[in-house]
Design a protein around this motif. Structure first.
Motif, PDB file in Angstrom:
ATOM      1  N   LEU A  23      54.970  69.113   4.009  1.00 18.74           N
ATOM      2  CA  LEU A  23      56.024  68.080   4.030  1.00 18.74           C
ATOM      3  C   LEU A  23      56.959  68.221   2.838  1.00 18.74           C
ATOM      4  O   LEU A  23      58.179  68.104   2.970  1.00 18.74           O
ATOM      5  N   LEU A  24      56.381  68.501   1.655  1.00 19.70           N
ATOM      6  CA  LEU A  24      57.191  68.599   0.442  1.00 19.70           C
ATOM      7  C   LEU A  24      57.951  69.926   0.397  1.00 19.70           C
ATOM      8  O   LEU A  24      59.150  69.954   0.095  1.00 19.70           O
ATOM      9  N   LEU A  29      59.661  65.141   3.127  1.00 14.34           N
ATOM     10  CA  LEU A  29      59.521  64.051   2.157  1.00 14.34           C
ATOM     11  C   LEU A  29      59.856  64.607   0.777  1.00 14.34           C
ATOM     12  O   LEU A  29      59.634  65.788   0.511  1.00 14.34           O
ATOM     13  N   LEU A  30      60.374  63.731  -0.094  1.00 16.32           N
ATOM     14  CA  LEU A  30      60.716  64.148  -1.463  1.00 16.32           C
ATOM     15  C   LEU A  30      59.849  63.383  -2.452  1.00 16.32           C
ATOM     16  O   LEU A  30      59.734  62.158  -2.365  1.00 16.32           O
ATOM     17  N   GLU A  31      59.262  64.134  -3.383  1.00 11.52           N
ATOM     18  CA  GLU A  31      58.456  63.492  -4.420  1.00 11.52           C
ATOM     19  C   GLU A  31      59.333  62.680  -5.363  1.00 11.52           C
ATOM     20  O   GLU A  31      60.457  63.083  -5.668  1.00 11.52           O
ATOM     21  N   GLY A  39      61.029  59.956  -1.257  1.00 10.91           N
ATOM     22  CA  GLY A  39      62.336  60.008  -0.627  1.00 10.91           C
ATOM     23  C   GLY A  39      62.138  60.563   0.777  1.00 10.91           C
ATOM     24  O   GLY A  39      61.137  61.235   1.062  1.00 10.91           O
ATOM     25  N   ARG A  40      63.076  60.296   1.664  1.00 10.64           N
ATOM     26  CA  ARG A  40      62.920  60.719   3.055  1.00 10.64           C
ATOM     27  C   ARG A  40      64.136  61.500   3.518  1.00 10.64           C
ATOM     28  O   ARG A  40      65.268  61.091   3.281  1.00 10.64           O
ATOM     29  N   SER A  41      63.873  62.605   4.219  1.00  8.18           N
ATOM     30  CA  SER A  41      64.967  63.441   4.727  1.00  8.18           C
ATOM     31  C   SER A  41      65.505  62.877   6.037  1.00  8.18           C
ATOM     32  O   SER A  41      64.880  62.016   6.676  1.00  8.18           O
ATOM     33  N   ALA A  42      66.671  63.412   6.453  1.00  3.02           N
ATOM     34  CA  ALA A  42      67.247  63.015   7.742  1.00  3.02           C
ATOM     35  C   ALA A  42      66.289  63.361   8.880  1.00  3.02           C
ATOM     36  O   ALA A  42      66.173  62.620   9.856  1.00  3.02           O
TER      37      ALA A  42
END
Lengths: 312, 81
Positions: A23-24, A29-31, A39-42
């Motif tokens: 995921l990272l 997802l962003l740490e 944080g969350r991606s589109a």
């Protein structure tokens, strides 16, 4: 307690380590530096939005009143609804600074030195919402119409249980269908939604099943509350196996609250009795994660049947 | 106070019953008499104070606290150990 500076923990060997890394690494997802806050991606949000639309469609025939509340709620609600008694370790209290210039300088000094800032901050009268439906009940004091009322509520929830397991976010979203009315109506709502939930999540090719569950009540008294909740079968979770270890993970839950929320806020049925409430919560972030775990981290390559349900 | 009287006093003080404790027989269901799950926890904690013991995990369940008689049985079991 000193302010938390997140120490990187060893994740190798944990059942979720590989999924987290994927995921990272792929930017889904962003740490942020705090466990369980991302944080969350589109890409991720497109899955959450599609899951949420599907959840809405599952209850479209119910005529539920659609409401939204902010991710914070009054401390007074918290005091009355028993959350502090049962889950003090999971709460999030909002603090702010009310001191003078001198204390402000001290706050900055302590911050720079990574010393405990807690004593210089004052609790405000708001807390973070632990569940989307909690803000509803104080607004419903009084007598319900015949047949009770149904509500649909989407919102951010907070639980202070930091973990690197992607499924255990501290801040996540829940889409709830709530009933307020008679005891029989509450049971029927709970049971009806277990069926609806199994049906709609099953269409996503998830191996979902319903199991009796309990909330993580605090301390020794909490063990008794949990045992009671289980023996009375008040809470059911819809669980799926995740990771190669096939760990059972809840992605939705269906709960009977008895008069737990109607008593403190004096919510009555049309017969003048204390109402009962029940809610079904789609854990939309966890459902999105379960899909990414089961079908892979690239939604454009998910099975056509699953994509067809999510993006008709 | 006898053990039975102490238990009745604790239930009266912490059980938030809808009826006076005097109107209940030892075997009557306290939950049916209005005691909530949260109130039963306060009863449990007050019993631990009154008798200076801790209920073991296996006794932390509704049936232990459902009547004066069931509480007495629990207290007797703990006093005997």
């Amino acid at each position: 307690m000193s302010p938390s500076t997140s120490e990187p923990t060893t994740t190798d060997g944990e059942p979720w380590a590989e999924f987290r890394r994927a995921l990272l690494d792929q930017g889904i997802l962003l740490e942020t530096g705090v466990d369980g806050i991302y944080g969350r991606s589109a890409t991720y949000e497109s899955v959450v939005e599609a899951v949420d639309a599907l959840a809405v469609s599952a209850g479209a025939d119910l005529g539920a009143v659609n409401l939204r509340f902010p991710p914070v709620m009054p401390w007074a609600t918290f005091e009355k609804n028993g959350y502090l008694e049962s889950f003090p370790d999971q709460m999030g209290s909002v603090h702010s600074f009310r001191g003078d210039e001198k204390l402000h300088a001290e706050l900055l000094r302590r911050t720079e030195a990574h010393e405990d800032r807690g004593p210089l901050l004052d609790a405000t009268d708001i807390v973070l919402c632990p569940a989307a439906c909690h803000a509803l009940y104080p607004t419903q004091s009084g007598t319900l119409p015949d047949g009770g009322r149904r509500f649909e509520i989407f919102g951010y929830c907070f639980r202070h249980e930091p973990s690197q397991d992607p499924f255990r976010m501290q801040s996540f979203r829940m889409h709830e269908f709530v009933y307020l009315g008679t005891p029989e109506g509450a049971r029927a709502h709970r049971d009806d939604w277990i069926t609806r939930g199994l049906d709609v999540l099953g269409r996503l090719d998830l191996e979902v099943e319903s199991v009796v569950a309990n909330d993580p009540f605090f301390g020794r008294p909490g063990r008794m509350l949990a045992a009671n909740q289980r023996s009375e079968e008040l809470k059911f979770e819809l669980v799926v196996p995740v990771f190669s270890a096939r760990r059972e993970t809840a992605i939705s839950s269906s709960n009977c609250h008895l008069d737990h929320f109607s008593r403190p806020f004096a919510i009555l049925t049309s017969d003048g009795e204390l109402a009962h409430s029940a809610c079904f919560g789609f854990g939309v972030d966890r459902i999105a994660l379960a899909l990414l775990d089961r079908h892979g981290t690239d939604p454009s390559r998910w099975p056509a049947a699953v994509r067809g349900v999510l993006w008709p | 106070m006898t053990v039975n009287e102490t238990i009745r006093q604790v239930v009266a003080d912490h059980g938030r019953l809808a009826v006076p404790i005097e109107s209940l027989a030892d075997g009557d269901d306290l939950f049916a008499a209005g005691m909530t799950s949260h109130a039963s926890i306060n009863v449990m904690l007050a019993l631990e104070d009154a008798f200076d013991f801790e209920f073991p995990e296996k006794m932390l369940k509704k049936s232990t606290f459902e009547s004066v008689a069931s509480i007495s049985a629990g207290v007797a079991e703990l006093a005997g150990t």
